[in-house]
Design a protein around this motif. Structure first.
Motif, mmCIF file in Angstrom:
data_model
loop_
_atom_site.group_PDB
_atom_site.id
_atom_site.type_symbol
_atom_site.label_atom_id
_atom_site.label_comp_id
_atom_site.label_asym_id
_atom_site.label_seq_id
_atom_site.Cartn_x
_atom_site.Cartn_y
_atom_site.Cartn_z
ATOM 1 N N LEU A 22 0.821 -1.363 -0.022
ATOM 2 C CA LEU A 22 0.221 -0.255 0.194
ATOM 3 C C LEU A 22 1.537 1.204 -0.034
ATOM 4 N N SER A 23 1.655 0.821 0.808
ATOM 5 C CA SER A 23 3.186 2.234 0.954
ATOM 6 C C SER A 23 3.293 2.850 -0.280
ATOM 7 N N LEU A 24 3.761 1.716 -0.842
ATOM 8 C CA LEU A 24 4.400 1.415 -2.786
ATOM 9 C C LEU A 24 3.918 2.430 -3.554
ATOM 10 N N LYS A 25 2.316 1.810 -3.715
ATOM 11 C CA LYS A 25 1.197 2.308 -4.577
ATOM 12 C C LYS A 25 0.906 3.652 -4.352
ATOM 13 N N GLN A 26 1.099 4.417 -2.505
ATOM 14 C CA GLN A 26 0.954 5.539 -2.610
ATOM 15 C C GLN A 26 1.719 6.374 -2.512
ATOM 16 N N GLU A 27 3.391 6.101 -2.895
ATOM 17 C CA GLU A 27 4.441 6.714 -3.024
ATOM 18 C C GLU A 27 4.418 7.004 -4.958
ATOM 19 N N GLU A 28 3.573 5.423 -5.342
ATOM 20 C CA GLU A 28 3.715 5.209 -7.198
ATOM 21 C C GLU A 28 3.047 7.199 -7.636
ATOM 22 N N GLU A 29 1.371 7.070 -6.820
ATOM 23 C CA GLU A 29 0.418 7.712 -7.078
ATOM 24 C C GLU A 29 0.894 9.759 -6.481
ATOM 25 N N MET A 30 2.145 9.710 -5.390
ATOM 26 C CA MET A 30 2.388 10.973 -5.513
ATOM 27 C C MET A 30 3.040 11.325 -6.448
ATOM 28 N N LEU A 31 4.214 10.147 -6.940
ATOM 29 C CA LEU A 31 4.867 10.416 -8.058
ATOM 30 C C LEU A 31 3.749 11.166 -9.223
ATOM 31 N N ARG A 32 3.310 9.828 -9.921
ATOM 32 C CA ARG A 32 2.522 10.317 -10.940
ATOM 33 C C ARG A 32 1.373 11.975 -10.696
ATOM 34 N N SER A 33 1.467 11.912 -9.648
ATOM 35 C CA SER A 33 0.726 13.449 -9.657
ATOM 36 C C SER A 33 1.440 14.739 -9.345
ATOM 37 N N GLU A 34 2.780 14.504 -8.546
ATOM 38 C CA GLU A 34 4.003 15.105 -8.951
ATOM 39 C C GLU A 34 4.130 15.575 -10.090
ATOM 40 N N LYS A 35 4.094 14.073 -10.941
ATOM 41 C CA LYS A 35 4.632 14.395 -12.589
ATOM 42 C C LYS A 35 3.065 15.436 -12.993
ATOM 43 N N MET A 36 2.748 14.970 -12.769
ATOM 44 C CA MET A 36 1.345 15.647 -13.861
ATOM 45 C C MET A 36 0.915 17.199 -13.311
ATOM 46 N N LYS A 37 1.166 17.551 -11.946
ATOM 47 C CA LYS A 37 1.444 18.757 -11.912
ATOM 48 C C LYS A 37 2.874 20.341 -12.324
ATOM 49 N N ILE A 38 4.213 19.042 -12.759
ATOM 50 C CA ILE A 38 5.039 19.324 -13.307
ATOM 51 C C ILE A 38 5.010 19.814 -14.715
ATOM 52 N N VAL A 39 4.325 18.940 -15.072
ATOM 53 C CA VAL A 39 3.445 18.795 -16.739
ATOM 54 C C VAL A 39 2.525 20.081 -16.782
ATOM 55 N N GLY A 40 1.788 19.744 -15.513
ATOM 56 C CA GLY A 40 0.594 21.619 -16.174
ATOM 57 C C GLY A 40 1.351 22.420 -15.873
ATOM 58 N N GLU A 41 2.506 22.684 -15.288
ATOM 59 C CA GLU A 41 2.912 24.268 -15.211
ATOM 60 C C GLU A 41 3.482 24.418 -15.565
ATOM 61 N N LEU A 42 4.577 23.074 -16.584
ATOM 62 C CA LEU A 42 5.091 23.337 -17.796
ATOM 63 C C LEU A 42 4.442 23.488 -19.313
ATOM 64 N N ALA A 43 2.932 23.302 -18.958
ATOM 65 C CA ALA A 43 2.652 23.689 -20.210
ATOM 66 C C ALA A 43 1.948 25.110 -20.393
ATOM 67 N N ALA A 44 1.740 25.479 -19.110
ATOM 68 C CA ALA A 44 1.213 26.342 -18.986
ATOM 69 C C ALA A 44 2.373 27.426 -19.084
ATOM 70 N N GLY A 45 3.246 27.406 -18.321
ATOM 71 C CA GLY A 45 4.855 28.276 -18.821
ATOM 72 C C GLY A 45 4.838 28.897 -20.392
ATOM 73 N N MET A 46 4.878 27.051 -20.922
ATOM 74 C CA MET A 46 4.859 27.197 -22.153
ATOM 75 C C MET A 46 4.004 28.015 -23.470
ATOM 76 N N ALA A 47 2.908 28.174 -23.054
ATOM 77 C CA ALA A 47 1.698 28.955 -23.612
ATOM 78 C C ALA A 47 1.904 30.530 -22.948
ATOM 79 N N HIS A 48 2.619 30.724 -21.853
ATOM 80 C CA HIS A 48 2.413 31.894 -22.018
ATOM 81 C C HIS A 48 3.624 32.527 -22.337
ATOM 82 N N GLU A 49 4.353 31.898 -22.715
ATOM 83 C CA GLU A 49 6.342 32.379 -23.325
ATOM 84 C C GLU A 49 6.108 32.289 -24.693
ATOM 85 N N ILE A 50 5.441 31.477 -24.954
ATOM 86 C CA ILE A 50 4.281 31.355 -26.512
ATOM 87 C C ILE A 50 3.696 32.572 -27.041
ATOM 88 N N ARG A 51 3.083 32.977 -25.671
ATOM 89 C CA ARG A 51 1.530 33.671 -26.557
ATOM 90 C C ARG A 51 2.341 35.172 -26.634
#
Length: 372
Positions: free
Chosen positions: A140-169
């Motif tokens: 269960l702990s390993l699954k929770q860590e995987e979910e946290m990593l996945r969530s963190e990765k998605m957060k980073i992707v979102g921040e990158l996408a938002a930053g990219m959109a802003h810089e190109i705009r």
């Protein structure tokens, strides 16, 4: 004599074991031993004796409501719970899944042990159930860590996408404005040609760096000479430094031409060049850049020191963040790319700085015992 737990009014451990012994000795009927552990969620959402007691009472009430047919129920070892259920394995797992689905803000790791299939005594059943619980908690702990990593990765992707959109705009808005102005002059863009081309070049560079940042792995990992890499960096940056009145030196401590590291040579050279060129740009007055290399245990330590103005302490935590830049024409991806390249090599990139004295970037890379 039956003894109850004072906080939950469930059986204590000794009385629970006695109850299990009686079932085995007198009835010899099949049952399921269930162990539950709620500790994973206590510290995150509760603190203090009062709130801890309230949580235990809440869990005991939930268990009694969810399993009214339990033969016996106990609290033991702090905030673990045990039950004896007259259920089939499939139904027991279904009921535990329903418990977790309906529990108010916490999730129980649990294990099942079956009498008489798994063991014939209370102690053996408890031991088997404890082993299973330990394994299930770890899973269960390993699954929770995987979910946290996945969530963190998605957060980073979102921040990158938002930053990219802003810089190109920004350059797109500029281009749109000039094209609208050119409409009133029969689409003559000559007055704004250089600005338009500059903005297009900027977008091209930005997308190129973004793609480089998102590239997951190194391309060409092989043995590379540390001395040759550093000499290459000095050679490639020296003319720019001299043209602006700066000097560059290379200092090697217990590092010679016999030292090789397994790296993507071009990527590491890119990292070093980026840091050196940033130092050159940062020093408004004639200054000095010192590239140092030393071997410490199983790590190669590379340091790039400059005598520039330094970086304010409140800016240091942000310099490796994508799109963060203090340069007017910077994309804010250079140091982010450097940080990622070093991490992909299993290394670390850190920075220290004193305003008015200078900045030091430190790269630590693992060194293998192999030599070419």
């Amino acid at each position: 004599m039956t003894t109850l737990d004072t906080q939950t009014n469930l059986l204590n451990y000794e009385s629970f074991i006695a109850c299990m012994s009686g079932l085995i000795r007198e009835d010899n009927r099949s049952f399921i031993l269930v162990l539950l552990d709620f500790r994973v969620f206590n510290s995150a959402s509760h603190s203090g004796i009062a709130s801890g007691t309230e949580l235990l009472v809440s869990i005991s009430n939930l268990l009694q409501a969810s399993f009214p047919d339990a033969i016996a129920m106990a609290r033991y070892a702090g905030d673990r719970f045990a039950m004896l259920l007259p259920q089939k394995p499939r139904m027991a797992n279904e009921r535990m899944a329903a418990l977790n689905a309906n529990s108010p803000g916490y999730y129980a790791a649990y294990s099942l042990a079956f009498f008489p299939q798994d063991a014939g005594s209370p102690q053996q059943l408890m031991s088997i159930a404890e082993d299973k619980l330990f394994f299930n908690k770890r899973t269960l702990s390993l699954k929770q860590e995987e979910e946290m990593l996945r969530s963190e990765k998605m957060k980073i992707v979102g921040e990158l996408a938002a930053g990219m959109a802003h810089e190109i705009r920004n350059p797109l808005t500029t281009l749109k404005g000039f094209l609208q102005l050119s409409q009133s002059q029969n689409y003559n863009i000559k007055p704004w040609y250089e600005i338009i081309m500059h903005e297009i070049t900027r977008m091209n560079e930005l997308t190129g760096e973004f793609l480089q940042f998102s590239k997951p792995h190194m391309d060409d990992m092989k043995q590379a000479s540390v001395c040759e890499m550093l000499e290459r960096v000095r050679f490639m940056s020296e003319s720019q430094a001299v043209s602006q009145g700066h000097t560059i030196s290379l200092s090697l401590f217990n590092v010679d031409r016999s030292l090789f590291v397994v790296v993507d040579r071009d990527k590491i050279v890119q990292v070093l060049l980026n840091i050196v060129r940033n130092a050159i740009e940062a020093m408004k007055e004639p200054g000095h850049i010192r590239i140092k290399a030393k071997l410490m245990m199983d790590e190669l330590v590379l340091e790039i020191e400059d005598s520039g103005p330094g970086i304010p302490q409140d800016e240091l935590p942000n310099i490796f963040m994508p799109f963060y830049t203090t340069k007017e024409s910077g994309t804010g991806l250079g140091l982010s790319i450097c940080h990622k390249i070093v991490q992909d090599h299993g290394g670390r990139l850190t920075v220290s700085s004193v305003v008015g004295e200078g900045t030091t970037f430190c790269i630590r890379l693992p060194v293998t015992a192999d030599r070419p």
